[in-house]
Design a protein around this motif. Structure first.
Motif, PDB file in Angstrom:
ATOM      1  N   ASP A  13      -5.453   7.016  11.470  1.00  0.00           N
ATOM      2  CA  ASP A  13      -4.433   6.056  11.044  1.00  0.00           C
ATOM      3  C   ASP A  13      -5.072   4.961  10.201  1.00  0.00           C
ATOM      4  O   ASP A  13      -6.165   4.475  10.510  1.00  0.00           O
TER       5      ASP A  13
ATOM      6  N   TYR B  68      -8.138  -4.348   6.137  1.00  0.00           N
ATOM      7  CA  TYR B  68      -7.888  -2.905   6.121  1.00  0.00           C
ATOM      8  C   TYR B  68      -8.769  -2.251   7.185  1.00  0.00           C
ATOM      9  O   TYR B  68      -9.926  -2.618   7.374  1.00  0.00           O
TER      10      TYR B  68
ATOM     11  N   VAL C 169      -4.380   1.105   8.402  1.00  0.00           N
ATOM     12  CA  VAL C 169      -3.532  -0.082   8.515  1.00  0.00           C
ATOM     13  C   VAL C 169      -4.134  -1.243   7.728  1.00  0.00           C
ATOM     14  O   VAL C 169      -5.330  -1.277   7.466  1.00  0.00           O
ATOM     15  N   TYR C 170      -3.291  -2.190   7.378  1.00  0.00           N
ATOM     16  CA  TYR C 170      -3.698  -3.523   6.954  1.00  0.00           C
ATOM     17  C   TYR C 170      -3.216  -4.448   8.058  1.00  0.00           C
ATOM     18  O   TYR C 170      -2.017  -4.666   8.214  1.00  0.00           O
ATOM     19  N   ASN C 171      -4.142  -4.961   8.816  1.00  0.00           N
ATOM     20  CA  ASN C 171      -3.799  -5.812   9.951  1.00  0.00           C
ATOM     21  C   ASN C 171      -3.380  -7.201   9.503  1.00  0.00           C
ATOM     22  O   ASN C 171      -3.850  -7.707   8.487  1.00  0.00           O
TER      23      ASN C 171
END
Length: 127
Positions: free
Chosen positions: A71, A64, A73-75
């Protein structure tokens, strides 16, 4: 991850969060993962990767990240390694510096989504 002949790994000091990371980035629409890896390394470092080897795939809650602009995200990081490259090392606007580090001397201020990758790398070299 780019390694030089001395076994040191290349890291970039990010401009946005002042943390170290490996070269990388997002895949463009329709792009192959290997092509994206080569493109991102070239854009961020000026180095042309000749050969890539899949290192590992990282995902999950520990990847995360909330970017400085907000922004979230979960990469999913598909990590390659290479010691076969050519060119002159440079940086673009995404980074302040580029430097090869001995694995035992990787800095502490690692960009959060890169921490699991660095931990995995260090665990593997200490086996």
């Amino acid at each position: 991850m780019i390694f030089n002949a001395e076994g040191q790994v290349l890291m970039l000091l990010r401009s946005d969060n002042d943390c170290w990371c490996f070269p990388g980035g997002a895949i463009e629409l329709g792009e192959k993962v290997e092509d994206a890896a080569r493109r991102e390394v070239f854009e961020e470092t000026g180095l042309e990767v000749i050969e890539l080897e899949l290192y590992n795939v990282f995902s999950g809650e520990e990847l995360y990240y909330k970017y400085p602009h907000g922004d979230e995200v979960y990469n999913v990081d598909i990590v390659y390694r290479s010691s076969n490259y050519k060119g002159n090392l440079t940086v673009n606007e995404e980074s302040r510096r580029a430097r090869f580090f001995d694995l035992e001397a990787i800095p502490d201020n690692i960009s959060p989504p890169v921490i699991p990758i660095v931990q995995d790398l260090l665990t593997k070299i200490h086996r």
